[in-house]
Design a protein around this motif. Sequence first.
Motif, PDB file in Angstrom:
ATOM      1  N   SER A 132     -23.064  32.522  31.571  1.00  0.00           N
ATOM      2  CA  SER A 132     -22.482  31.512  30.678  1.00  0.00           C
ATOM      3  C   SER A 132     -21.492  32.086  29.669  1.00  0.00           C
ATOM      4  CB  SER A 132     -23.591  30.795  29.911  1.00  0.00           C
ATOM      5  OG  SER A 132     -24.607  30.339  30.776  1.00  0.00           O
ATOM      6  N   PHE A 133     -20.354  31.444  29.558  1.00  0.00           N
ATOM      7  CA  PHE A 133     -19.447  31.697  28.433  1.00  0.00           C
ATOM      8  C   PHE A 133     -19.866  30.754  27.308  1.00  0.00           C
ATOM      9  CE2 PHE A 133     -15.688  32.803  31.474  1.00  0.00           C
ATOM     10  CZ  PHE A 133     -16.302  34.004  31.792  1.00  0.00           C
ATOM     11  N   ASN A 134     -20.567  31.289  26.323  1.00  0.00           N
ATOM     12  CA  ASN A 134     -21.074  30.402  25.272  1.00  0.00           C
ATOM     13  C   ASN A 134     -20.847  30.930  23.861  1.00  0.00           C
ATOM     14  OD1 ASN A 134     -22.964  32.447  25.329  1.00  0.00           O
ATOM     15  ND2 ASN A 134     -24.547  31.202  26.320  1.00  0.00           N
ATOM     16  N   VAL A 135     -19.971  31.959  23.714  1.00  0.00           N
ATOM     17  CA  VAL A 135     -19.641  32.475  22.382  1.00  0.00           C
ATOM     18  C   VAL A 135     -18.124  32.546  22.261  1.00  0.00           C
ATOM     19  CG1 VAL A 135     -19.880  34.368  20.754  1.00  0.00           C
ATOM     20  CG2 VAL A 135     -21.783  33.819  22.296  1.00  0.00           C
ATOM     21  N   GLU A 136     -17.578  31.812  21.299  1.00  0.00           N
ATOM     22  CA  GLU A 136     -16.131  31.822  21.058  1.00  0.00           C
ATOM     23  C   GLU A 136     -15.639  33.236  20.720  1.00  0.00           C
ATOM     24  OE1 GLU A 136     -13.693  29.433  20.731  1.00  0.00           O
ATOM     25  OE2 GLU A 136     -14.727  27.499  20.729  1.00  0.00           O
ATOM     26  N   GLY A 137     -14.458  33.547  21.199  1.00  0.00           N
ATOM     27  CA  GLY A 137     -13.804  34.781  20.819  1.00  0.00           C
ATOM     28  C   GLY A 137     -14.177  35.997  21.632  1.00  0.00           C
ATOM     29  N   MET A 138     -15.093  35.854  22.612  1.00  0.00           N
ATOM     30  CA  MET A 138     -15.433  36.995  23.455  1.00  0.00           C
ATOM     31  C   MET A 138     -14.235  37.380  24.329  1.00  0.00           C
ATOM     32  SD  MET A 138     -18.598  37.938  22.822  1.00  0.00           S
ATOM     33  CE  MET A 138     -18.203  37.551  21.119  1.00  0.00           C
ATOM     34  N   SER A 139     -14.028  38.669  24.499  1.00  0.00           N
ATOM     35  CA  SER A 139     -12.962  39.142  25.377  1.00  0.00           C
ATOM     36  C   SER A 139     -13.424  39.049  26.837  1.00  0.00           C
ATOM     37  CB  SER A 139     -12.605  40.594  25.060  1.00  0.00           C
ATOM     38  OG  SER A 139     -12.084  40.711  23.765  1.00  0.00           O
ATOM     39  N   LEU A 140     -12.522  38.642  27.716  1.00  0.00           N
ATOM     40  CA  LEU A 140     -12.811  38.579  29.144  1.00  0.00           C
ATOM     41  C   LEU A 140     -12.167  39.770  29.833  1.00  0.00           C
ATOM     42  CD1 LEU A 140     -12.384  34.783  30.004  1.00  0.00           C
ATOM     43  CD2 LEU A 140     -14.489  36.082  29.653  1.00  0.00           C
ATOM     44  N   LEU A 141     -12.988  40.517  30.597  1.00  0.00           N
ATOM     45  CA  LEU A 141     -12.522  41.686  31.313  1.00  0.00           C
ATOM     46  C   LEU A 141     -12.799  41.509  32.798  1.00  0.00           C
ATOM     47  CD1 LEU A 141     -14.065  44.449  28.993  1.00  0.00           C
ATOM     48  CD2 LEU A 141     -11.840  43.305  28.758  1.00  0.00           C
TER      49      LEU A 141
ATOM     50  N   ARG B  39      -7.986  43.657  31.065  1.00  0.00           N
ATOM     51  CA  ARG B  39      -8.287  42.561  30.137  1.00  0.00           C
ATOM     52  C   ARG B  39      -7.655  41.290  30.652  1.00  0.00           C
ATOM     53  NH1 ARG B  39      -7.423  39.746  25.388  1.00  0.00           N
ATOM     54  NH2 ARG B  39      -9.109  39.951  23.854  1.00  0.00           N
ATOM     55  N   LEU B  40      -8.478  40.247  30.766  1.00  0.00           N
ATOM     56  CA  LEU B  40      -7.999  38.960  31.280  1.00  0.00           C
ATOM     57  C   LEU B  40      -7.575  38.012  30.177  1.00  0.00           C
ATOM     58  CD1 LEU B  40     -10.520  37.925  34.099  1.00  0.00           C
ATOM     59  CD2 LEU B  40      -8.098  38.428  34.387  1.00  0.00           C
ATOM     60  N   GLY B  41      -8.417  37.884  29.159  1.00  0.00           N
ATOM     61  CA  GLY B  41      -8.136  36.887  28.125  1.00  0.00           C
ATOM     62  C   GLY B  41      -9.297  36.749  27.173  1.00  0.00           C
ATOM     63  N   VAL B  42      -9.576  35.506  26.783  1.00  0.00           N
ATOM     64  CA  VAL B  42     -10.560  35.272  25.735  1.00  0.00           C
ATOM     65  C   VAL B  42     -11.313  33.983  26.014  1.00  0.00           C
ATOM     66  CG1 VAL B  42      -8.921  34.023  24.277  1.00  0.00           C
ATOM     67  CG2 VAL B  42     -10.886  35.173  23.216  1.00  0.00           C
ATOM     68  N   VAL B  43     -12.572  33.946  25.574  1.00  0.00           N
ATOM     69  CA  VAL B  43     -13.399  32.741  25.676  1.00  0.00           C
ATOM     70  C   VAL B  43     -13.107  31.831  24.495  1.00  0.00           C
ATOM     71  CG1 VAL B  43     -15.766  31.850  25.628  1.00  0.00           C
ATOM     72  CG2 VAL B  43     -15.242  33.931  26.923  1.00  0.00           C
ATOM     73  N   GLY B  44     -13.013  30.519  24.770  1.00  0.00           N
ATOM     74  CA  GLY B  44     -12.821  29.560  23.690  1.00  0.00           C
ATOM     75  C   GLY B  44     -12.088  28.321  24.147  1.00  0.00           C
ATOM     76  N   GLY B  45     -12.207  27.265  23.373  1.00  0.00           N
ATOM     77  CA  GLY B  45     -11.536  26.021  23.687  1.00  0.00           C
ATOM     78  C   GLY B  45     -12.326  25.164  24.645  1.00  0.00           C
ATOM     79  N   ASP B  46     -11.677  24.112  25.098  1.00  0.00           N
ATOM     80  CA  ASP B  46     -12.357  23.162  25.983  1.00  0.00           C
ATOM     81  C   ASP B  46     -11.624  22.991  27.306  1.00  0.00           C
ATOM     82  OD1 ASP B  46     -10.127  21.797  25.157  1.00  0.00           O
ATOM     83  OD2 ASP B  46     -11.220  20.178  24.146  1.00  0.00           O
TER      84      ASP B  46
END
Length: 756
Positions: free
Chosen positions: A591-600, A721-728
């Motif tokens: 699960s992606f459930n924390v804003e601002g986590m880096s995606l690798l 590095r792919l990006g970041v977790v966040g948004g809808d």
Amino acid sequence: MTTYGTEPVRPAVDTVARAAETPDAALPYAELGMNDEEYARVQRILGRRPTSAELAIYSVMWSEHCSYKSSRVHLRKFGEKAPHSDALLVGMGENAGVVDVGNGWAVTFKIESHNHPSYVEPYQGAATGVGGIVRDILSMGARPVAVMDSLRFGAPDAPDTRRVLDGVVRGVGGYGNCLGLPNIGGEIVFDACYGANPLVNALCVGVLKPEGIKRATAPGPGNQVILFGAGTGPDGIGGASVLASATFDEASHQKRPSVQVGDPFMEKLLTECCMEIFAEDLVVGIQDLGAAGVSCATTELAAAGTGGMDVNLDLVPLRDPTLRPEEILMSESQERMMAVVEPAKVARFLELCKRWDVPATVIGAVTDTGRLRMTWRGETIVDIPPGTAADEGPVYERPYERPADLDQLQADGPDRLPRPSTPEQLRDTVMWLAGAPNLADKSFVTSQYDKYVQGNTVLAMPDDAGVVRIGDGPQGIAIATDGNGRYARLDPYAGAQLALSEAYRNVAATGARPLAVTNCLNFGSPEDPGVMWQFAQAVEGLADACQTLGVPVTGGNVSFYNQTGTTPINPTPVIGVLGVHDDVTRRIQISFNVEGMSLLLLGETRPEFGGSEWANVVFRHLGGLPPRPDLAAEAALASVLVNAARESLLDAAHDLSDGGLSQALLESCLRGGLGCTVTLPGDPFVELFSESVARAVVAVHPEREARVAQLCEAARVPLRRLGVVGGDSLTVEGQFSIPLTELREVYQGALPALFG
């Protein structure tokens, strides 16, 4: 049976003496699945013709399902190439393998098939598949703690798929739920090749103390043979030979009596009864009654023990008093076990059975005669060397050759297919895959299973692997099953390795260290040289991969004759991998459930689309070569994931497999309720939909990125590095953005729209 007045006139008993006196009497061996040479061999072993009861024993014990007569020469490779493992306590040859997981605990696990019965009678076929594999685990002395199921059905829009899926799912859920066992994962796949041959592969895992391992053996002359559990009835008579050891066709609809009928409440009582019996060390040997019933239990126990056994079939508790000896021997009625007990412990054994309302009857005794002898109505009807039925069945080296159409199939690669190139086309492809039956949300099915009963489930579907806690501490185990028939159709050697790779990767993605393997090898007719070539290649590939990865095969199952007429299913090796968690509180979810986590992104992406979901969903195309297995990269990735979990570096991890990066991101976003934004530096089509192996996407706190990078560098795992977790929304910079609400509607609505 003809009756006069009220007394039935029964056929004369076919005794051993009568068999010796009537050597030319005709017996229906062909109808029981034996060929002329096999029948002649039985005659040579006995020095006479067999009795009808002896024929029943040999026919089921020498069936493909029980004797592995077409696969044994290839399965030896698992032993010849077995990697050394200090953890392996029990390997192939017993009811299930056992591995030491440390801290005074051992784990036993196994997967088996119940394919043909589940087409004939889906509910009971699937239910008794669960019941049978649970008893395999129980017979090792373990408490069953979880089940999984790997299911394959025909095309979702085919007329019969709804009937089969509905019955199978209700059977799996109904039996497992009644037993109080959590169903923690598995697979659901749709493909037209499984239309008349669904695959229902059931896995069970149990825990025990290493010193508590039980064996299927009957040592010690004078020890008593006890049959306990449900009564013996006419259901399932000859099920192993009738349904699983011959070509399957429409006539099999008429074979419903060969499908066992399950009683999960009796199995629950049987389980708890066995736990008390084991705790008091009351048995010296035990065997469940599954395929071949009493025939299997008596011959295998005797052959593995002192060598002899005397049995009185009149003492077998019957639900139908009209059953003849052959039917008693061939019945596969469920919820039955056979134990070997020292005379001084029989009374206590029977007392515990009575406490649990489990019928139990002494039906015989162990001998040192080297013979299995059975009587019925005072007459000897069986007198055979038990090993000739249990261990010395025919072994065939079936001819095999590369399928004639394989070169053409491999040459027809997906490169000729038009690829999406514009942002709109890429977006549409993401949506098509999200709603494809093989990739869409399976909770329509899995919500019918109890995932959390017993309170030890840590992770379950749709996470990458099921995880359960064992014992009173933080230790746990992870299990995943995987297989891809399209890959194996294109290259069975690579396809088997890819199935192992994915299950291995799924276990590692939770943070568990992969430890051991079980397998269920589902193929067409062994009498087809093309099918046998596929089988030989798959076994070789799996054995080589297990050797390279250092994970031994602990046992499994071969299911042949999965075809209708002359059309076989895609070769489908289903692989289960067991892993160990030192501390389940450090397990990783998808699960992606924390804003601002880096995606690798971990691993290397190549343009690999042969057998892919993209080619399958968009074009119904199957051709080319599957992704190239990379076992060294798989092991390196697993080491990174396991070490990162131990250091609590990862907030989420998800393996990349069917559907590629696109599907992994979608599933993690929807599971956690948060979107993500990613940047793809290369060809967005390849980046999004390639199914290259040894890859995972992880979510990491920015402050921990450097440590993850160190682990990757040490293991030589590519990192980007792919990006970041966040948004809808799921957003690919410069290409498209899809709101999670839109993705969820398609992803969650696909299966209910088809079957709801």
